[in-house]
Write a protein that holds these residues in place. Structure first.
Motif: not given
Lengths: 420, 427
Positions: B257-264, B299-305, B308-319
């Motif tokens: 969270r300090s700094p924000l990073m995802a996936p992490h 490749a989904d555009a939702c992860w590019v910035v 988006g990766r922070i908003d969907g972090e639970d889903e991203l971590d699952r993937r």
């Protein structure tokens, strides 16, 4: 015992030492500690400011290079100079700045400064007294020197994560929170810088100090390392207790108000006696199945750690002590538990969050929370203060973190004047 | 290969390496790890560290004396691996401070020392007759450093602690865990290591001040203050923004969270209890990772910035976990690093100690010779000094191993006196 009172006129142990620090994410804490100890620390940033000025969180959650709380914490008490090291004029200015300093602290990728002609080897011939401290993920040379790393990957590769987590091994190992990979390395930077400065007094020479973050965390894992080195054994992580070769009993307990508390199970006869008295006073002896084992603990003269798990009687006594502690904890609030257990001489604790710590009566009484004035904002904020009280050479947070290039003119102007 | 390895050839003596702390003598009462770890480094840097133990308690005040691990089937006071690890390069003496002669010997030792160190509970050295005022009376320039759980002032000053307790009371244990679980705490005495490291800083600060002013002092180090200082930016988020770390889903220390990073995070990999840590510092790291990840999800555009990766972090971590689960952790980490993404296998002790060039090339596991244990590997120092590098060759001292050297050689007592000290229970 009398409190060590601080002499208000006293200066820090590193008063008069000038440190030039190339801004980095992983070395910033070291520079901050050196500043707290009295050094004049000049952080050199690229024009526009170092990237860590954009690390979350921000003052009032509004991003900006002067609003990062990460930057504030790790750069308090420093001065800022902006220089573009790839520009020949600024590179010359950097060399001049280094020439005026006792210590250079840099966390650059190995080879980067050499390519600019600004590395230790370029400086040492004309400035043999310089103490040059490199802090890198894997050291300045070697097979892994150029691998990318962060706090997380260091703590994963170097051992700490293997030892942290839960009894349920379907849950992942856990990174110790709060940037501990960086902090660990930075403590070694400060220790080593002070030793090298000390040696310089007698040798008349500085030296190159090469600190590896990976090595630092590798030697900060307690038994995980020496169980392997000595006995070839591998520790396993456990919820809220030491990773161990063989499973150990759960330590965490719940207080009556839902707090999380811990206590050291009794080992000595007098500790068993204290616990019996406490249980009886509270009238909860009926809640402990094997209450009589506590009295056996007294009669037996306590138990020895090496008997636990091997001697059945000692094991039962030890377990009864743990059960009694748990019954007492469940009967009291977390704070009652903590203060009353300690009053009775039982090593006990309560789990505090960082926000609890900074407001806790003990830390406040010791002067750990310190006020740092931000005159630019017209506000004063509470920062973490000293790790130790040194009355004659005090640890002091010297002030807020600098703005981008706030001291470029003052510092570089003075240097150019000297030369001119 | 060097000629010194050939049988029958006597190696030329190595040129003496200058020692950074040559001439510094430490009168050392400290033990366990929080204290012993500090003076261990000073000894490795050339200070003469004289560890003082109580002959009546046979040194067992230090709970690490004689406890596992062991090198072989032998057991006993001198054979504990932890004690050896933390006390390399020190001299060991015994001194019974209940006796007048013992007190007198301590006075003589303090008179020729630069530093006195201890990590007793507050008040112990005072009750033995050696508060700071007394030490200063003997040697005005003495640097006296106390290291305790809560320090020598404040309402908790008398409280007892050990590693996990200090970590619970300073915020670090709370800060370590997964978002949907209770805190995991740190699975070893992290603050014993750093209590010792801050103690080194305190000692060096005291010595530097003394050399400049001729003035000694008493420095009071609190392990819980030191630990509280290591909480990181979360502390300011509270004092400045009023945001506590104790809030739903927080803390999750595998995330950043300090700094924000995802996936992490730390993700599963092939095999039992095998894991790999991956940190995408920015969108560039993510783009590099996404080219390696098979299937269309990355490749989904939702992860590019980052947002988006922070908003969907639970889903991203699952993937991410689905992607990493069947892969070899070392190969995957190396592949990610080859495209510039920080990644590391979660290494077991045996892997980072025996197989990792990052520790082997460093010489991080030196072998010492212990009088009774024999040859044993120990922790090295994570720093190399180009002129005054560390030396770790001698194992921990046995109880009173250097009594003659210190009380005879250093303090000048005769053999007859030493014999009498031993007979009288002074040593």
């Amino acid at each position: 015992m009398r409190e060590a009172l601080e002499d208000l006129a006293a200066v820090g142990a590193l008063d008069g030492v000038r440190v030039v620090e190339l801004a980095s994410e992983h070395g910033a804490f070291a520079g901050k500690l050196l500043a707290d100890l009295g050094a004049e620390v000049i952080v050199v940033e690229p024009p526009g400011g170092h990237g860590s000025r954009l690390f979350e969180p921000f003052l009032d959650d509004e991003p900006g290079p002067e609003r990062s709380l990460w930057w504030w914490l790790y750069n308090s008490g420093k001065l800022s100079v902006t220089l573009d090291l790839s520009d020949p004029v600024d590179a010359e200015n950097f060399t001049r700045l280094v020439a005026s300093s006792d210590v250079v602290l840099e966390g650059e990728t190995p080879g980067h400064l050499a390519a600019l002609g600004l590395d230790y080897e370029d400086v040492v011939s004309r400035q043999p007294e310089v103490v040059w401290v490199s802090l890198t993920p894997f050291g300045r040379s070697g097979t892994r020197a150029h691998e990318p790393a962060t706090d997380l990957t260091i703590l994963a590769g170097a051992g700490p994560a293997w030892s942290c987590g839960y009894d349920d091994h379907l849950l992942p190992p856990v990174r110790p929170g709060g940037n501990q990979g960086y902090h660990t390395a930075c403590l070694w930077v400060v220790m080593s810088t002070m030793v090298a400065l000390y040696a310089r007094q007698t040798l008349g020479l500085g030296q190159l100090v090469d600190v590896s973050m990976h090595a630092a965390s590798n030697v900060t894992t307690e038994a995980a390392t020496y169980e392997w080195l000595v006995a070839g054994e591998t520790v396993q992580r456990q919820s809220f207790r030491h990773a161990a070769v063989r499973p150990t009993p759960q330590r965490l307990m719940r207080s009556a108000d839902g707090g999380t508390v811990i206590g050291a199970s009794p080992r000595y006869a007098e500790e068993f006696r204290t616990l019996i008295d406490w249980v009886v006073e509270l009238g909860i002896d009926d809640r402990i199945d094997e209450f009589f084992f506590l009295a056996m603990g007294v009669e037996r003269g306590g138990v020895v750690l090496t008997e636990i798990g091997t001697d059945p009687e000692a094991t039962a006594i030890y377990q009864a002590g743990a059960d009694a502690l748990r019954a007492v904890a469940e009967h009291l609030t977390a704070k009652e538990w903590f203060l009353e257990a300690q009053r009775r001489g039982i090593a006990a604790g309560v789990m505090l969050a960082p926000e609890d710590v900074i407001e806790n009566e003990h830390f406040v009484a010791r002067g750990f929370p310190v006020a740092v004035h931000h005159e630019d904002l017209g506000r004063t904020f509470t920062y973490p203060g000293p790790a130790f009280r040194a009355p004659s050479s005090p640890w002091r947070v010297r002030g807020r973190a600098p703005h981008v290039g706030e001291h470029t003119e003052m510092i570089m102007g003075a240097l150019i004047e000297e030369v001119g | 290969m060097t000629v010194s390895g050939i049988a029958g050839v006597t190696p030329a003596p190595r040129p003496a390496r200058p020692r950074a702390l040559a001439g510094i003598r430490v009168c050392d009462f400290s033990g366990q790890l929080a204290g012993a770890g500090a003076t261990r480094f000073l000894a490795a840097m050339g200070a003469e560290v004289i560890r003082i133990e109580d002959p009546i308690a046979e040194g067992y005040w230090d709970v690490l004396r004689g406890v596992p691990p062991y090198v072989d089937e032998r057991r006993g006071r001198e054979l504990g691996g932890a004690f050896n690890n933390h006390n390399v390069e020190k001299l060991g003496v015994t001194l019974n401070l209940r006796t007048d002669a013992g007190k007198q010997l301590l006075r003589e030792l303090v008179a020729v020392s630069d530093v006195v160190t201890e990590n007793f509970a507050p008040g112990v050295l005072e009750r033995l007759g050696f508060p700071y005022e007394e030490l200063r009376g003997i040697n005005e320039e003495i640097v006296y450093v106390s290291n305790s759980g809560f320090g020598h002032s404040g309402p908790y000053r008398e409280f007892k602690t050990w590693g996990p307790l200090a970590q619970a009371c300073c915020g670090l244990a709370f800060s370590t865990g997964l978002g949907d679980q209770a805190p995991a705490g740190i699975g070893y005495s992290y603050m014993d290591h750093h209590g010792g490291n801050f103690m080194v800083i305190a000692i060096m600060a005291g010595l530097m001040h003394r050399d400049r002013t001729g003035e000694g002092q008493w420095i009071d180090l609190s392990c819980t203050d030191a630990g509280a200082l290591l909480n990181g930016p979360a502390l300011l988020d509270y004092t400045v923004n009023g945001r506590p770390l104790r809030r739903p889903g927080s803390p999750d220390s595998n995330r950043s969270r300090s700094p924000l990073m995802a996936p992490h995070g730390i993700y599963p990999s092939a095999g039992e209890d095998n894991w790999v840590a991956i940190a995408c510092r920015d969108d560039k790291d993510w783009a590099a990772l996404a080219t390696l990840a098979d299937g269309s999800w990355a490749a989904d555009a939702c992860w590019v910035v980052l947002g988006g990766r922070i908003d969907g972090e639970d889903e991203l971590d699952r993937r991410m976990a689905e992607w990493t689960r069947g892969r070899d952790r070392f190969e995957l980490a190396a592949t990610l690093r080859s495209v510039g993404v920080p990644a590391a296998a979660v290494q077991r002790p045996g892997e980072r100690i025996e197989l990792d060039p990052g520790t082997l090339e460093w010489g991080l596991w030196p072998t010492v010779t212990h009088t009774e244990m024999g040859r044993v590997r120990v922790d090295g120092v994570p720093v190399h000094f180009s002129v005054t590098d560390w030396v770790i060759e001698r194992g921990a001292p046995c109880l009173g191993e250097h009594n003659d050297r210190v009380f005879g050689g250093l303090l000048g007592h005769s053999e007859a006196e030493l014999r009498r000290f031993k007979e009288d229970g002074v040593l």
